[in-house]
Structures are given as C-alpha cells and as structure tokens.
Scaffold this motif. Structure first.
Motif, short mmCIF file in Angstrom:
data_model
loop_
_atom_site.label_atom_id
_atom_site.label_comp_id
_atom_site.label_asym_id
_atom_site.label_seq_id
_atom_site.Cartn_x
_atom_site.Cartn_y
_atom_site.Cartn_z
N ARG A 54 0.84 -1.21 0.00
CA ARG A 54 0.00 0.00 0.00
C ARG A 54 0.87 1.25 0.00
O ARG A 54 0.63 2.20 -0.75
N GLN A 57 2.46 1.77 -3.40
CA GLN A 57 1.50 2.33 -4.35
C GLN A 57 1.25 3.81 -4.08
O GLN A 57 1.15 4.61 -5.01
N GLN A 58 1.18 4.18 -2.80
CA GLN A 58 1.00 5.60 -2.46
C GLN A 58 2.21 6.41 -2.91
O GLN A 58 2.07 7.52 -3.42
N TYR A 59 3.40 5.85 -2.74
CA TYR A 59 4.63 6.53 -3.15
C TYR A 59 4.67 6.69 -4.67
O TYR A 59 5.03 7.75 -5.17
N GLU A 60 4.30 5.66 -5.39
CA GLU A 60 4.30 5.73 -6.85
C GLU A 60 3.29 6.74 -7.36
O GLU A 60 3.52 7.42 -8.36
N THR A 61 2.18 6.88 -6.66
CA THR A 61 1.14 7.80 -7.07
C THR A 61 1.46 9.25 -6.68
O THR A 61 1.31 10.16 -7.48
N GLY A 62 1.91 9.45 -5.44
CA GLY A 62 2.06 10.83 -4.94
C GLY A 62 3.43 11.19 -4.42
O GLY A 62 3.59 12.24 -3.81
N GLY A 66 2.58 11.42 -0.84
CA GLY A 66 1.59 10.36 -0.85
C GLY A 66 1.72 9.41 0.32
O GLY A 66 0.76 8.77 0.74
#
Length: 154
Positions: A54, A57-62, A66
C-alpha cells in the motif's frame, strides 16, 4: 520506498550492488514487498507485506507526500477561504446585535456590508455569495453560542 522500487537505497554510490532480495530484475514486486516487511519487522517495526504494498502504491502515485501521515496536517478553517475582513465584520455585526432583539440573517448581511464600507470604502472588500455569507454568519454565530472566545475564531 526507493530501495523497494530500484533495489538500491537513496544516495547509493555509483556501482553499488543490489541485495538479492531487493533486485527488481530477479524478484517480483510481491517478493520484494515481503522481504521489506520481514526486514522492517526484524528491526522492530511490525509491518505486513500488505502495508508495504500500500505504501509503495501511495509513493508511486504521490511521491513522498503520498506516503506522509496527513492526520496532523493543518486543516482548513471552518470558514474556508473567507476574507478575514469579512469575518471581522460578521463578528462586529453579531456583537452589535447580541443585546438587541433577534436579528435575521438578511439584517446581518446588510450590517456586515455597512461595516465593511465604513472601514474599507465602498466596494473595496467583496462580499461572498448570499449562501456563503449565510453559512459564515451561522458558523460564527454558533461559535458565540458555544462560548468560543472570538480570538480563537479563524
């Protein structure tokens, strides 16, 4: 997160070798996430592979933002982006009407406009829409009824 994605920690020197459990060329993302969770758990941080996934994914998105914990971030004022001059005028209108009989919101809006004109000149401070002003007036008024000190109203 950088190490999980690239296999190397941030700032690794040129030519640094990737640990086998972190190597993106040899390991799937799920395997690297499990390895990172095991590494963090061994360091005393109870983390599951699902949490690592999780966060990745947050790092890749924001990016860093993020993954940041936003619970302690400053919150928007209950009055939103209301002009502080309008809020001050609303406070004054309420202060003036408290000892008087019950006033309507229309009166408060009219009085707020007069206060702004007297303090700043005609048309200098723009009033919000009627709906926004009503909401602001009701918010400030409820703080007064809850005995919130005026200096704590944003």
């Amino acid at each position: 997160m950088v190490e999980l994605l690239t296999g190397l920690p941030p700032g690794a020197p040129t030519g640094a070798r990737v640990k086998s459990e972190d190597d993106p060329a040899c390991r799937s993302p799920a395997e690297r996430e499990r390895a990172k969770a095991a590494e963090l758990t061994a360091l005393g941080e109870e983390v599951t592979a699902r949490t690592v996934k999780r966060r990745r994914q947050q790092y890749e998105t924001g990016g860093i933002a993020g993954v940041a914990d936003h619970r302690l971030a400053p919150r928007a004022s209950l009055l939103g982006r209301a002009d502080p001059r309008v809020v001050a005028a609303i406070r004054q209108a309420i202060d003036e009407s408290v000892p008087a009989s019950t006033r309507t919101i229309e009166y408060a809006r009219w009085r707020t406009e007069r206060i702004l004109e007297a303090a700043h000149g005609l048309g200098v401070v723009e009033m919000s829409s009627r709906a926004t002003d009503c909401q602001s007036w009701l918010t400030v008024q409820s703080w007064y009824q809850d005995a919130t000190p005026p200096d704590q109203i944003n």
